[in-house]
Design a protein around this motif. Structure first.
Motif, PDB file in Angstrom:
ATOM      1  N   PHE A 194     -50.861  13.856 -38.322  1.00  7.30           N
ATOM      2  CA  PHE A 194     -52.273  13.507 -38.337  1.00  7.30           C
ATOM      3  C   PHE A 194     -53.179  14.871 -38.855  1.00  7.30           C
ATOM      4  O   PHE A 194     -52.931  15.992 -37.710  1.00  7.30           O
ATOM      5  CB  PHE A 194     -53.045  12.886 -37.401  1.00  7.30           C
ATOM      6  CG  PHE A 194     -52.447  11.436 -37.239  1.00  7.30           C
ATOM      7  CD1 PHE A 194     -53.274  10.163 -37.961  1.00  7.30           C
ATOM      8  CD2 PHE A 194     -51.496  10.941 -36.464  1.00  7.30           C
ATOM      9  CE1 PHE A 194     -52.747   9.220 -37.920  1.00  7.30           C
ATOM     10  CE2 PHE A 194     -50.923   9.672 -36.175  1.00  7.30           C
ATOM     11  CZ  PHE A 194     -51.691   8.628 -36.941  1.00  7.30           C
ATOM     12  N   ILE A 195     -53.950  14.934 -39.756  1.00  4.86           N
ATOM     13  CA  ILE A 195     -54.697  16.199 -39.623  1.00  4.86           C
ATOM     14  C   ILE A 195     -56.285  15.275 -39.461  1.00  4.86           C
ATOM     15  O   ILE A 195     -56.772  14.620 -40.022  1.00  4.86           O
ATOM     16  CB  ILE A 195     -54.830  16.792 -41.297  1.00  4.86           C
ATOM     17  CG1 ILE A 195     -53.658  17.341 -41.544  1.00  4.86           C
ATOM     18  CG2 ILE A 195     -55.922  17.728 -41.443  1.00  4.86           C
ATOM     19  CD1 ILE A 195     -53.240  17.662 -43.136  1.00  4.86           C
ATOM     20  N   ILE A 196     -56.883  16.206 -38.661  1.00  4.02           N
ATOM     21  CA  ILE A 196     -58.138  15.667 -38.106  1.00  4.02           C
ATOM     22  C   ILE A 196     -59.328  16.613 -38.387  1.00  4.02           C
ATOM     23  O   ILE A 196     -59.075  17.635 -37.748  1.00  4.02           O
ATOM     24  CB  ILE A 196     -58.189  15.207 -36.427  1.00  4.02           C
ATOM     25  CG1 ILE A 196     -57.021  14.518 -36.041  1.00  4.02           C
ATOM     26  CG2 ILE A 196     -59.231  14.459 -36.026  1.00  4.02           C
ATOM     27  CD1 ILE A 196     -56.866  13.057 -36.557  1.00  4.02           C
ATOM     28  N   ILE A 197     -60.167  16.469 -39.159  1.00  3.76           N
ATOM     29  CA  ILE A 197     -61.187  17.221 -39.412  1.00  3.76           C
ATOM     30  C   ILE A 197     -62.623  16.769 -38.733  1.00  3.76           C
ATOM     31  O   ILE A 197     -63.019  15.685 -38.751  1.00  3.76           O
ATOM     32  CB  ILE A 197     -61.407  17.367 -41.079  1.00  3.76           C
ATOM     33  CG1 ILE A 197     -60.007  17.904 -41.581  1.00  3.76           C
ATOM     34  CG2 ILE A 197     -62.616  18.133 -41.294  1.00  3.76           C
ATOM     35  CD1 ILE A 197     -60.325  17.815 -43.066  1.00  3.76           C
ATOM     36  N   GLY A 198     -63.629  17.646 -38.205  1.00  9.85           N
ATOM     37  CA  GLY A 198     -64.704  17.587 -37.409  1.00  9.85           C
ATOM     38  C   GLY A 198     -64.922  18.135 -36.312  1.00  9.85           C
ATOM     39  O   GLY A 198     -64.753  19.309 -36.046  1.00  9.85           O
ATOM     40  N   ALA A 199     -65.684  17.538 -35.446  1.00 15.13           N
ATOM     41  CA  ALA A 199     -66.354  18.445 -34.309  1.00 15.13           C
ATOM     42  C   ALA A 199     -65.573  18.550 -33.012  1.00 15.13           C
ATOM     43  O   ALA A 199     -64.822  17.425 -32.800  1.00 15.13           O
ATOM     44  CB  ALA A 199     -67.765  17.945 -34.103  1.00 15.13           C
ATOM     45  N   SER A 200     -65.695  19.536 -32.535  1.00 16.38           N
ATOM     46  CA  SER A 200     -64.778  19.891 -30.928  1.00 16.38           C
ATOM     47  C   SER A 200     -65.999  20.487 -30.045  1.00 16.38           C
ATOM     48  O   SER A 200     -66.549  21.430 -30.480  1.00 16.38           O
ATOM     49  CB  SER A 200     -63.687  20.707 -31.086  1.00 16.38           C
ATOM     50  OG  SER A 200     -62.859  20.020 -32.176  1.00 16.38           O
ATOM     51  N   ILE A 201     -66.162  19.717 -28.983  1.00 17.79           N
ATOM     52  CA  ILE A 201     -67.411  20.202 -28.227  1.00 17.79           C
ATOM     53  C   ILE A 201     -67.058  19.765 -26.739  1.00 17.79           C
ATOM     54  O   ILE A 201     -65.860  19.371 -26.614  1.00 17.79           O
ATOM     55  CB  ILE A 201     -68.697  19.686 -28.536  1.00 17.79           C
ATOM     56  CG1 ILE A 201     -68.767  18.184 -28.435  1.00 17.79           C
ATOM     57  CG2 ILE A 201     -69.239  19.923 -29.831  1.00 17.79           C
ATOM     58  CD1 ILE A 201     -70.116  17.402 -28.577  1.00 17.79           C
ATOM     59  N   LEU A 202     -67.875  20.241 -25.769  1.00 23.55           N
ATOM     60  CA  LEU A 202     -67.690  19.544 -24.510  1.00 23.55           C
ATOM     61  C   LEU A 202     -68.882  18.635 -24.180  1.00 23.55           C
ATOM     62  O   LEU A 202     -69.945  18.926 -24.575  1.00 23.55           O
ATOM     63  CB  LEU A 202     -67.793  21.000 -23.555  1.00 23.55           C
ATOM     64  CG  LEU A 202     -66.641  21.849 -23.328  1.00 23.55           C
ATOM     65  CD1 LEU A 202     -67.001  22.654 -22.189  1.00 23.55           C
ATOM     66  CD2 LEU A 202     -65.308  20.947 -23.094  1.00 23.55           C
ATOM     67  N   ASP A 203     -68.238  17.705 -23.349  1.00 26.88           N
ATOM     68  CA  ASP A 203     -69.514  16.598 -22.754  1.00 26.88           C
ATOM     69  C   ASP A 203     -69.574  16.793 -21.239  1.00 26.88           C
ATOM     70  O   ASP A 203     -68.349  16.903 -20.592  1.00 26.88           O
ATOM     71  CB  ASP A 203     -69.026  15.559 -23.202  1.00 26.88           C
ATOM     72  CG  ASP A 203     -68.975  14.901 -24.685  1.00 26.88           C
ATOM     73  OD1 ASP A 203     -69.943  15.440 -25.380  1.00 26.88           O
ATOM     74  OD2 ASP A 203     -68.188  13.917 -25.083  1.00 26.88           O
ATOM     75  N   VAL A 204     -70.967  16.936 -20.915  1.00 28.42           N
ATOM     76  CA  VAL A 204     -71.150  16.931 -19.590  1.00 28.42           C
ATOM     77  C   VAL A 204     -71.800  15.585 -19.021  1.00 28.42           C
ATOM     78  O   VAL A 204     -72.710  15.309 -19.724  1.00 28.42           O
ATOM     79  CB  VAL A 204     -71.934  17.990 -19.258  1.00 28.42           C
ATOM     80  CG1 VAL A 204     -72.262  18.082 -17.447  1.00 28.42           C
ATOM     81  CG2 VAL A 204     -71.462  19.145 -19.489  1.00 28.42           C
ATOM     82  N   LEU A 205     -70.866  14.727 -18.404  1.00 26.97           N
ATOM     83  CA  LEU A 205     -71.365  13.284 -18.345  1.00 26.97           C
ATOM     84  C   LEU A 205     -71.681  13.132 -16.946  1.00 26.97           C
ATOM     85  O   LEU A 205     -71.270  13.684 -15.773  1.00 26.97           O
ATOM     86  CB  LEU A 205     -70.178  12.560 -18.581  1.00 26.97           C
ATOM     87  CG  LEU A 205     -70.410  10.863 -18.531  1.00 26.97           C
ATOM     88  CD1 LEU A 205     -69.664  10.273 -19.644  1.00 26.97           C
ATOM     89  CD2 LEU A 205     -69.971  10.586 -17.194  1.00 26.97           C
ATOM     90  N   ALA A 206     -73.110  12.112 -16.671  1.00 30.89           N
ATOM     91  CA  ALA A 206     -73.352  11.640 -15.257  1.00 30.89           C
ATOM     92  C   ALA A 206     -73.721  10.255 -15.729  1.00 30.89           C
ATOM     93  O   ALA A 206     -74.278   9.777 -16.653  1.00 30.89           O
ATOM     94  CB  ALA A 206     -74.437  12.561 -15.040  1.00 30.89           C
TER      95      ALA A 206
END
Length: 231
Positions: free
Chosen positions: A7-19
């Motif tokens: 698989f080649i995956i294209i898009g966003a990579s971020i961090l989520d801070v969840l509450a």
């Protein structure tokens, strides 16, 4: 030599801070307690890549991050997961995206995103031919997340992917500027699979019946429509 991958995956990579759960009362009281707070990797592409890698697939992540703490965290996570990060682009001038995710008592998520973060900074022009080589599937995550929707640019990217023999899949987010299927007429016929949710697809088609929505996508040349319609 380009490493072969499933698989080649294209898009966003971020961090989520969840509450969660978070009440709207926080805007009145200034402080509320939550049962659970956590930091996770996030972003459409990184989420897909993480699940596929955990299932044992070989994965190449094509994305853009900064060289800050969040970017370093993402790099370490991807390496530990065994992903190919050869095309995970780092820019020192870029702030890696961090989303604040507030989940209410019913389970609905509410996002606070960084306008200047990396979430929408990857552009089709950033994706080299080498990044599209040696794969079986290309997963584009997601339509309408790139800096601005450009049907011709997307069709160009998809055409390069098809020329490499890739099976082409795409997820999507909600349209940003009132786009319709007609505005996507160059890129849609190149897709083997598309994965919109009901709201995203209804907005694009102007339709409400699930079968009619799917048929509208098929009429524009998409190979297979997977309409996500669950709560």
């Amino acid at each position: 030599m380009i490493q072969k991958t499933d698989f080649i995956i294209i898009g966003a990579s971020i961090l989520d801070v969840l509450a969660q759960p978070v009440s709207a009362d926080v805007f009145e009281t200034g402080s509320v307690s939550a049962d659970h707070t956590a930091m996770h990797t996030g972003g459409d592409a990184l989420n897909e890549a993480a699940v596929l890698a955990a299932l044992g697939a070989s994965v190449r992540l094509v994305s853009k991050i900064g060289t800050d703490y969040a970017g370093n965290y993402i790099q370490a996570f991807c390496r530990n997961a065994g992903m190919d990060t050869s095309f995970l682009q780092e820019e020192a001038s870029l702030e890696t995206g961090v989303n604040l995710v507030l989940v209410d008592a019913s389970g609905e998520r509410h996002f606070i995103t960084s306008r200047n973060g990396s979430l929408r900074k990857l552009d089709p022009a950033d994706i080299s031919d080498e990044a599209l080589a040696g794969g079986r599937y290309l997963c584009f995550a997601s339509i309408f997340v790139f800096p601005a929707f450009d049907d011709a640019a997307l069709a160009g990217l998809f055409s390069r992917a098809k020329a490499n023999g890739l099976i082409l899949c795409a997820d999507m987010t909600k349209r940003k500027n009132g786009e319709t299927l007609e505005d996507m007429k160059s890129s849609l016929p190149l897709l083997d699979y598309i994965f919109p949710n009901y709201e995203e697809a209804s907005l694009l088609t102007g339709l409400y019946d699930e079968d009619e929505i799917a048929d509208a996508f098929l009429a524009y040349g998409v190979g297979c429509v997977v309409l996500k319609a669950g709560a």
